[in-house]
Design a protein around this motif. Structure first.
Motif, PDB file in Angstrom:
ATOM      1  N   VAL A  58       0.842  -1.201   0.000  1.00  0.00           N
ATOM      2  CA  VAL A  58       0.000   0.000   0.000  1.00  0.00           C
ATOM      3  C   VAL A  58       0.880   1.255   0.000  1.00  0.00           C
ATOM      4  O   VAL A  58       0.586   2.237  -0.686  1.00  0.00           O
ATOM      5  CB  VAL A  58      -0.990  -0.008   1.190  1.00  0.00           C
ATOM      6  CG1 VAL A  58      -1.833   1.264   1.200  1.00  0.00           C
ATOM      7  CG2 VAL A  58      -1.902  -1.239   1.134  1.00  0.00           C
ATOM      8  N   VAL A  59       1.990   1.213   0.745  1.00  0.00           N
ATOM      9  CA  VAL A  59       2.928   2.346   0.736  1.00  0.00           C
ATOM     10  C   VAL A  59       3.519   2.527  -0.661  1.00  0.00           C
ATOM     11  O   VAL A  59       3.683   3.662  -1.138  1.00  0.00           O
ATOM     12  CB  VAL A  59       4.031   2.160   1.810  1.00  0.00           C
ATOM     13  CG1 VAL A  59       5.157   3.171   1.621  1.00  0.00           C
ATOM     14  CG2 VAL A  59       3.437   2.307   3.211  1.00  0.00           C
ATOM     15  N   ALA A  60       3.812   1.421  -1.341  1.00  0.00           N
ATOM     16  CA  ALA A  60       4.332   1.506  -2.717  1.00  0.00           C
ATOM     17  C   ALA A  60       3.311   2.179  -3.632  1.00  0.00           C
ATOM     18  O   ALA A  60       3.672   2.955  -4.522  1.00  0.00           O
ATOM     19  CB  ALA A  60       4.698   0.114  -3.236  1.00  0.00           C
ATOM     20  N   MET A  61       2.041   1.894  -3.417  1.00  0.00           N
ATOM     21  CA  MET A  61       0.989   2.574  -4.183  1.00  0.00           C
ATOM     22  C   MET A  61       1.069   4.087  -3.947  1.00  0.00           C
ATOM     23  O   MET A  61       0.984   4.890  -4.881  1.00  0.00           O
ATOM     24  CB  MET A  61      -0.386   2.012  -3.780  1.00  0.00           C
ATOM     25  CG  MET A  61      -1.575   2.791  -4.303  1.00  0.00           C
ATOM     26  SD  MET A  61      -1.660   2.975  -6.100  1.00  0.00           S
ATOM     27  CE  MET A  61      -2.096   1.324  -6.603  1.00  0.00           C
ATOM     28  N   LEU A  62       1.272   4.481  -2.675  1.00  0.00           N
ATOM     29  CA  LEU A  62       1.362   5.916  -2.352  1.00  0.00           C
ATOM     30  C   LEU A  62       2.579   6.571  -3.020  1.00  0.00           C
ATOM     31  O   LEU A  62       2.539   7.753  -3.365  1.00  0.00           O
ATOM     32  CB  LEU A  62       1.465   6.111  -0.834  1.00  0.00           C
ATOM     33  CG  LEU A  62       0.173   5.904  -0.039  1.00  0.00           C
ATOM     34  CD1 LEU A  62       0.458   5.956   1.448  1.00  0.00           C
ATOM     35  CD2 LEU A  62      -0.856   6.962  -0.411  1.00  0.00           C
ATOM     36  N   ASP A  63       3.645   5.784  -3.201  1.00  0.00           N
ATOM     37  CA  ASP A  63       4.839   6.315  -3.872  1.00  0.00           C
ATOM     38  C   ASP A  63       4.583   6.526  -5.362  1.00  0.00           C
ATOM     39  O   ASP A  63       5.194   7.388  -5.976  1.00  0.00           O
ATOM     40  CB  ASP A  63       6.019   5.342  -3.708  1.00  0.00           C
ATOM     41  CG  ASP A  63       6.623   5.414  -2.316  1.00  0.00           C
ATOM     42  OD1 ASP A  63       6.522   6.486  -1.687  1.00  0.00           O
ATOM     43  OD2 ASP A  63       7.186   4.401  -1.862  1.00  0.00           O
ATOM     44  N   HIS A 109      -2.820   0.829   8.476  1.00  0.00           N
ATOM     45  CA  HIS A 109      -1.358   0.789   8.405  1.00  0.00           C
ATOM     46  C   HIS A 109      -0.734   2.103   8.885  1.00  0.00           C
ATOM     47  O   HIS A 109      -1.017   3.177   8.345  1.00  0.00           O
ATOM     48  CB  HIS A 109      -0.906   0.531   6.971  1.00  0.00           C
ATOM     49  CG  HIS A 109      -1.434  -0.739   6.382  1.00  0.00           C
ATOM     50  ND1 HIS A 109      -1.199  -1.968   6.940  1.00  0.00           N
ATOM     51  CD2 HIS A 109      -2.185  -0.975   5.267  1.00  0.00           C
ATOM     52  CE1 HIS A 109      -1.779  -2.907   6.201  1.00  0.00           C
ATOM     53  NE2 HIS A 109      -2.395  -2.331   5.183  1.00  0.00           N
ATOM     54  N   ALA A 110       0.155   2.015   9.888  1.00  0.00           N
ATOM     55  CA  ALA A 110       0.738   3.216  10.502  1.00  0.00           C
ATOM     56  C   ALA A 110       1.495   4.065   9.482  1.00  0.00           C
ATOM     57  O   ALA A 110       1.365   5.296   9.466  1.00  0.00           O
ATOM     58  CB  ALA A 110       1.657   2.822  11.655  1.00  0.00           C
ATOM     59  N   GLU A 111       2.291   3.413   8.637  1.00  0.00           N
ATOM     60  CA  GLU A 111       3.109   4.175   7.680  1.00  0.00           C
ATOM     61  C   GLU A 111       2.236   4.869   6.632  1.00  0.00           C
ATOM     62  O   GLU A 111       2.534   5.968   6.174  1.00  0.00           O
ATOM     63  CB  GLU A 111       4.136   3.245   7.018  1.00  0.00           C
ATOM     64  CG  GLU A 111       5.095   3.927   6.053  1.00  0.00           C
ATOM     65  CD  GLU A 111       5.966   5.013   6.689  1.00  0.00           C
ATOM     66  OE1 GLU A 111       6.125   5.017   7.928  1.00  0.00           O
ATOM     67  OE2 GLU A 111       6.472   5.874   5.938  1.00  0.00           O
ATOM     68  N   ARG A 115       2.210   8.939   5.926  1.00  0.00           N
ATOM     69  CA  ARG A 115       2.380   9.509   4.577  1.00  0.00           C
ATOM     70  C   ARG A 115       1.181  10.387   4.189  1.00  0.00           C
ATOM     71  O   ARG A 115       1.348  11.474   3.640  1.00  0.00           O
ATOM     72  CB  ARG A 115       2.498   8.389   3.542  1.00  0.00           C
ATOM     73  CG  ARG A 115       3.634   7.449   3.805  1.00  0.00           C
ATOM     74  CD  ARG A 115       4.877   7.904   3.085  1.00  0.00           C
ATOM     75  NE  ARG A 115       5.895   6.879   3.204  1.00  0.00           N
ATOM     76  CZ  ARG A 115       6.534   6.355   2.165  1.00  0.00           C
ATOM     77  NH1 ARG A 115       6.269   6.756   0.940  1.00  0.00           N
ATOM     78  NH2 ARG A 115       7.449   5.438   2.355  1.00  0.00           N
ATOM     79  N   LEU A 116      -0.017   9.896   4.460  1.00  0.00           N
ATOM     80  CA  LEU A 116      -1.200  10.689   4.087  1.00  0.00           C
ATOM     81  C   LEU A 116      -1.272  11.968   4.913  1.00  0.00           C
ATOM     82  O   LEU A 116      -1.637  13.020   4.398  1.00  0.00           O
ATOM     83  CB  LEU A 116      -2.482   9.863   4.225  1.00  0.00           C
ATOM     84  CG  LEU A 116      -2.721   8.821   3.125  1.00  0.00           C
ATOM     85  CD1 LEU A 116      -4.047   8.099   3.342  1.00  0.00           C
ATOM     86  CD2 LEU A 116      -2.711   9.459   1.724  1.00  0.00           C
ATOM     87  N   ASN A 117      -0.896  11.886   6.186  1.00  0.00           N
ATOM     88  CA  ASN A 117      -0.939  13.094   7.019  1.00  0.00           C
ATOM     89  C   ASN A 117      -0.001  14.166   6.476  1.00  0.00           C
ATOM     90  O   ASN A 117      -0.333  15.360   6.480  1.00  0.00           O
ATOM     91  CB  ASN A 117      -0.592  12.750   8.472  1.00  0.00           C
ATOM     92  CG  ASN A 117      -1.684  11.937   9.132  1.00  0.00           C
ATOM     93  OD1 ASN A 117      -2.785  11.824   8.585  1.00  0.00           O
ATOM     94  ND2 ASN A 117      -1.396  11.351  10.281  1.00  0.00           N
ATOM     95  N   THR A 118       1.169  13.748   5.997  1.00  0.00           N
ATOM     96  CA  THR A 118       2.101  14.689   5.368  1.00  0.00           C
ATOM     97  C   THR A 118       1.446  15.300   4.131  1.00  0.00           C
ATOM     98  O   THR A 118       1.509  16.518   3.916  1.00  0.00           O
ATOM     99  CB  THR A 118       3.409  13.967   4.981  1.00  0.00           C
ATOM    100  OG1 THR A 118       3.975  13.405   6.161  1.00  0.00           O
ATOM    101  CG2 THR A 118       4.401  14.921   4.339  1.00  0.00           C
ATOM    102  N   MET A 119       0.796  14.452   3.338  1.00  0.00           N
ATOM    103  CA  MET A 119       0.120  14.935   2.132  1.00  0.00           C
ATOM    104  C   MET A 119      -0.972  15.948   2.498  1.00  0.00           C
ATOM    105  O   MET A 119      -1.106  16.987   1.846  1.00  0.00           O
ATOM    106  CB  MET A 119      -0.484  13.749   1.367  1.00  0.00           C
ATOM    107  CG  MET A 119      -1.116  14.134   0.034  1.00  0.00           C
ATOM    108  SD  MET A 119      -1.881  12.726  -0.812  1.00  0.00           S
ATOM    109  CE  MET A 119      -3.498  12.674  -0.023  1.00  0.00           C
TER     110      MET A 119
END
Ligand code: C5P
Length: 229
Positions: A58-63, A109-111, A115-119
């Motif tokens: 899921v993090v890779a999707m965000l990348d 997922h914590a990570e 990432r979304l909070n930064t966005m």
């Protein structure tokens, strides 16, 4: 200058989304619906056959994806999938019960949350607006704990199910209530629906109509602004 932030948390059907939107409009502020990003992420993962339970995937999707949301006027949510060029308008599809039922698999997922909070902070900072109402589950506590206005909006599960039912044509009350209760249980790890954190204003809309709920938000904002030096 940074926009004035109004942080609003609450569960599904509390009135949070529609009330936040109307209050923002009346104040000339933007509105950032953070749940839309979690929903769009779940949609994108399903579209690309990414395992929603795998944090790394899921993090890779965000990348690899791009995400865009309008903060004023009609809400438009657009996603470009990794390696793709087409911008999909997912505004409607992210509201389906299929996505509602899957979204907590990515939001757990914590990570992903980091990432979304930064966005979210970047979207607000780049908005160029005098103020932004940002609504979700952990805005008052995690995303914007320093916001000058922080609100927890609640309503009883019964009232929330009745309101949600009105948005879902043909839905059965018992089913909507069961879905809400199930999603509450999953989301409860992220937000306390009943007890506001210190300094957070509780607005219980169980016995308020739409207009009264909007006014309660605007009053809270004006009180806080009046209290500023
Ligand atoms: O607000 P909405 O019902 O659209 O949120 C959809 C889902 O996104 C929630 O059920 C929750 O799993 C997740 N969410 C979250 N944190 C937020 C906003 C939404 O975990 N700030």
């Amino acid at each position: 200058t940074e926009p004035i932030l109004v942080a609003i948390d609450g569960p599904a059907g509390s009135g949070k989304s529609s009330v936040s939107r109307a209050a923002a409009e009346q104040m000339g502020f933007g509105i950032l619906d953070t749940g839309a990003a979690y929903r769009a992420l779940a949609w994108a993962c399903r579209e690309d056959a990414v395992d929603l339970d795998s944090e790394d995937a899921v993090v890779a999707m965000l990348d690899g994806w791009t995400y865009a949301i309008t903060l004023q006027g009609e809400q438009r949510v657009q996603v470009t999938l990794p390696g793709g060029t087409e911008a999909f308008d997912v505004s409607a599809v992210i509201r389906t019960p299929e996505i509602s039922g899957q979204v907590s698999r990515v939001s757990k997922h914590a990570e992903v949350r980091v990432r979304l909070n930064t966005m979210f902070r970047e979207i607000v900072a780049a908005s160029g607006l005098p103020g932004v109402v940002i609504e979700g589950r952990d805005i008052t506590t995690v995303v914007a704990p320093d916001a000058p206005v922080r609100i927890l909006m609640t309503a009883s599960p019964e009232v929330r199910a009745t309101r949600r039912q009105g948005e879902l044509p043909g839905a059965i009350h018992e089913q909507v209530l069961a879905d809400i209760t199930a999603r509450d249980a999953k989301d409860a790890a992220v937000v306390d629906f009943l007890n506001p954190a210190p300094g957070v204003t509780l607005i219980d809309t169980s016995d308020m109509n739409f207009g009264q709920s909007i006014q309660a938000v605007i009053d809270t904002v004006e009180e806080a602004r009046g209290a500023r030096p």
